[in-house]
Design a protein around this motif. Structure first.
Motif, PDB file in Angstrom:
ATOM      1  N   VAL A  23      -6.267   1.992   0.150  1.00 10.60           N
ATOM      2  CA  VAL A  23      -4.990   1.307   0.363  1.00 10.60           C
ATOM      3  C   VAL A  23      -5.237  -0.200   0.423  1.00 10.60           C
ATOM      4  CG1 VAL A  23      -3.033   0.989   1.909  1.00 10.60           C
ATOM      5  CG2 VAL A  23      -4.026   3.277   1.602  1.00 10.60           C
ATOM      6  N   PRO A  24      -4.544  -0.996  -0.377  1.00 11.36           N
ATOM      7  CA  PRO A  24      -4.789  -2.451  -0.443  1.00 11.36           C
ATOM      8  C   PRO A  24      -4.078  -3.211   0.685  1.00 11.36           C
ATOM      9  CG  PRO A  24      -3.049  -1.876  -1.976  1.00 11.36           C
ATOM     10  CD  PRO A  24      -3.517  -0.574  -1.351  1.00 11.36           C
ATOM     11  N   PHE A  25      -4.544  -2.982   1.898  1.00 12.51           N
ATOM     12  CA  PHE A  25      -3.879  -3.576   3.059  1.00 12.51           C
ATOM     13  C   PHE A  25      -3.855  -5.105   2.999  1.00 12.51           C
ATOM     14  CE2 PHE A  25      -5.157   0.578   4.936  1.00 12.51           C
ATOM     15  CZ  PHE A  25      -3.891   1.004   5.301  1.00 12.51           C
ATOM     16  N   GLU A  26      -4.928  -5.710   2.550  1.00 11.40           N
ATOM     17  CA  GLU A  26      -4.997  -7.173   2.527  1.00 11.40           C
ATOM     18  C   GLU A  26      -3.916  -7.760   1.628  1.00 11.40           C
ATOM     19  OE1 GLU A  26      -8.163 -10.812   1.561  1.00 11.40           O
ATOM     20  OE2 GLU A  26      -8.853  -8.727   1.596  1.00 11.40           O
ATOM     21  N   ALA A  83       0.907  -3.731  -5.747  1.00 10.37           N
ATOM     22  CA  ALA A  83      -0.458  -3.636  -5.204  1.00 10.37           C
ATOM     23  C   ALA A  83      -0.797  -2.196  -4.833  1.00 10.37           C
ATOM     24  CB  ALA A  83      -0.603  -4.548  -3.979  1.00 10.37           C
ATOM     25  N   LEU A  84       0.169  -1.508  -4.259  1.00  9.66           N
ATOM     26  CA  LEU A  84      -0.060  -0.110  -3.887  1.00  9.66           C
ATOM     27  C   LEU A  84      -0.231   0.756  -5.129  1.00  9.66           C
ATOM     28  CD1 LEU A  84      -0.231   2.105  -1.754  1.00  9.66           C
ATOM     29  CD2 LEU A  84       2.274   2.262  -1.811  1.00  9.66           C
ATOM     30  N   VAL A  85       0.611   0.547  -6.120  1.00  5.74           N
ATOM     31  CA  VAL A  85       0.512   1.326  -7.357  1.00  5.74           C
ATOM     32  C   VAL A  85      -0.812   1.044  -8.071  1.00  5.74           C
ATOM     33  CG1 VAL A  85       1.540   1.719  -9.626  1.00  5.74           C
ATOM     34  CG2 VAL A  85       3.020   1.471  -7.618  1.00  5.74           C
ATOM     35  N   ASP A  86      -1.205  -0.220  -8.120  1.00  4.97           N
ATOM     36  CA  ASP A  86      -2.459  -0.590  -8.787  1.00  4.97           C
ATOM     37  C   ASP A  86      -3.673   0.023  -8.094  1.00  4.97           C
ATOM     38  OD1 ASP A  86      -1.017  -2.056 -10.604  1.00  4.97           O
ATOM     39  OD2 ASP A  86      -1.466  -4.011  -9.709  1.00  4.97           O
ATOM     40  N   ALA A  87      -3.540   0.283  -6.799  1.00  3.81           N
ATOM     41  CA  ALA A  87      -4.669   0.824  -6.038  1.00  3.81           C
ATOM     42  C   ALA A  87      -5.045   2.240  -6.476  1.00  3.81           C
ATOM     43  CB  ALA A  87      -4.347   0.813  -4.543  1.00  3.81           C
ATOM     44  N   THR A  88      -4.182   2.889  -7.242  1.00  5.72           N
ATOM     45  CA  THR A  88      -4.520   4.229  -7.730  1.00  5.72           C
ATOM     46  C   THR A  88      -5.614   4.180  -8.789  1.00  5.72           C
ATOM     47  OG1 THR A  88      -2.884   4.171  -9.533  1.00  5.72           O
ATOM     48  CG2 THR A  88      -2.136   4.976  -7.378  1.00  5.72           C
ATOM     49  N   ILE A 113       6.100   0.775   6.214  1.00  6.50           N
ATOM     50  CA  ILE A 113       5.293   1.388   5.154  1.00  6.50           C
ATOM     51  C   ILE A 113       3.806   1.128   5.409  1.00  6.50           C
ATOM     52  CG2 ILE A 113       4.687   1.248   2.698  1.00  6.50           C
ATOM     53  CD1 ILE A 113       7.672   0.734   2.129  1.00  6.50           C
ATOM     54  N   VAL A 114       3.465  -0.118   5.744  1.00  5.57           N
ATOM     55  CA  VAL A 114       2.064  -0.456   6.021  1.00  5.57           C
ATOM     56  C   VAL A 114       1.550   0.345   7.220  1.00  5.57           C
ATOM     57  CG1 VAL A 114       0.497  -2.290   6.760  1.00  5.57           C
ATOM     58  CG2 VAL A 114       2.214  -2.760   5.002  1.00  5.57           C
ATOM     59  N   GLU A 115       2.353   0.445   8.250  1.00  6.69           N
ATOM     60  CA  GLU A 115       1.955   1.213   9.436  1.00  6.69           C
ATOM     61  C   GLU A 115       1.718   2.678   9.090  1.00  6.69           C
ATOM     62  OE1 GLU A 115       4.950   0.672  12.377  1.00  6.69           O
ATOM     63  OE2 GLU A 115       4.544  -1.470  12.642  1.00  6.69           O
ATOM     64  N   ALA A 116       2.595   3.236   8.258  1.00  7.03           N
ATOM     65  CA  ALA A 116       2.448   4.628   7.861  1.00  7.03           C
ATOM     66  C   ALA A 116       1.176   4.832   7.031  1.00  7.03           C
ATOM     67  CB  ALA A 116       3.670   5.072   7.063  1.00  7.03           C
ATOM     68  N   LEU A 117       0.889   3.886   6.147  1.00  6.89           N
ATOM     69  CA  LEU A 117      -0.334   3.982   5.349  1.00  6.89           C
ATOM     70  C   LEU A 117      -1.573   3.885   6.235  1.00  6.89           C
ATOM     71  CD1 LEU A 117       0.753   1.686   2.372  1.00  6.89           C
ATOM     72  CD2 LEU A 117       0.332   4.149   2.236  1.00  6.89           C
ATOM     73  N   ALA A 118      -1.497   3.021   7.236  1.00  5.77           N
ATOM     74  CA  ALA A 118      -2.627   2.869   8.162  1.00  5.77           C
ATOM     75  C   ALA A 118      -2.833   4.119   9.001  1.00  5.77           C
ATOM     76  CB  ALA A 118      -2.395   1.658   9.062  1.00  5.77           C
ATOM     77  N   GLY A 119      -1.758   4.873   9.224  1.00  5.77           N
ATOM     78  CA  GLY A 119      -1.854   6.110   9.990  1.00  5.77           C
ATOM     79  C   GLY A 119      -2.465   7.249   9.211  1.00  5.77           C
TER      80      GLY A 119
END
Length: 213
Positions: free
Chosen positions: A102-105, A137-142, A183-189
């Motif tokens: 996940v591209p959190f940065e 960024a999220l899509v590209d991370a795939t 969304i970011v919080e959910a991804l981090a979870g």
């Protein structure tokens, strides 16, 4: 090496996509090719060629005797856009989490800048550009190039509806920032179902604003 004609067409295409078509005031109006050529600094020919490319993309219609028309997006088209985004983004979230990629940065950087713009009442076009950076960024991370290109191909339509949504409600910028934060919080979870729900809620709220009479 591109010819000057190709260069002019690309300049016209970029200007039309990034400046003209994303302006809510342009929807439902006819474009003046001579005026556009003067603003872009090219002849009328590359402008016409760029418009024909946009016709192929379904973003412009050429009406005999009247010229290039920018049709407003219908409620159905907007709903279909949000549905497609949901499919792509939810898949991307699951794939990125499975790969611990996940591209959190990048997502947080875009979100932080959006929060600055929301507080200062900044440029809506920049705010929406950051919105696309966040999701792309999220899509590209795939790591799926075809998926990334497909999502990027929605760019003009996303900018059109995104800017429109900001003008529909005064507090939409703050709401978008809050939704992106969830969304970011959910991804981090690291829970794909929670992340998918956060993405779906964000898109549904945006759709509700856009379909508001």
């Amino acid at each position: 090496m591109p010819t000057s004609r190709e260069s002019g067409r690309e300049r016209a295409l970029h200007y039309l996509r990034e400046t003209v078509l994303v302006d809510p005031r342009v929807q439902g109006t006819f474009l003046n090719e001579n005026e556009l050529a003067g603003r872009i600094g090219v002849s009328r020919t590359p402008v016409r060629e760029a418009l024909l490319l946009l016709v192929a993309d379904g973003l412009v219609e050429m009406l005999p005797g009247r010229g290039a028309y920018v049709p407003p997006l219908t409620g159905r088209q907007i709903s279909e856009l949000m549905e497609l985004r949901g499919v792509l983004e939810q898949h991307a979230a699951r794939a990125a989490m499975d790969a611990c990629g996940v591209p959190f940065e990048a997502m947080n950087a875009a979100l932080d800048r959006q929060r600055e713009l929301a507080g200062a009442g900044g440029d809506p076009a920049e705010f929406i550009e950051l919105d696309m950076v966040f999701h792309q960024a999220l899509v590209d991370a795939t790591g799926n190039a075809l998926l990334s290109r497909t999502y990027a191909g929605l760019r003009v339509r996303q900018r059109r509806v995104g800017v429109t949504a900001l003008f529909r409600t005064e507090d939409r910028r703050q709401a978008v920032c809050a939704e992106h934060g969830r969304i970011v919080e959910a991804l981090a979870g690291d829970d794909p179902d929670v992340a998918a729900k956060a993405i779906d809620e964000h898109l549904q709220l945006t759709l509700r604003v856009l379909l508001r009479a």
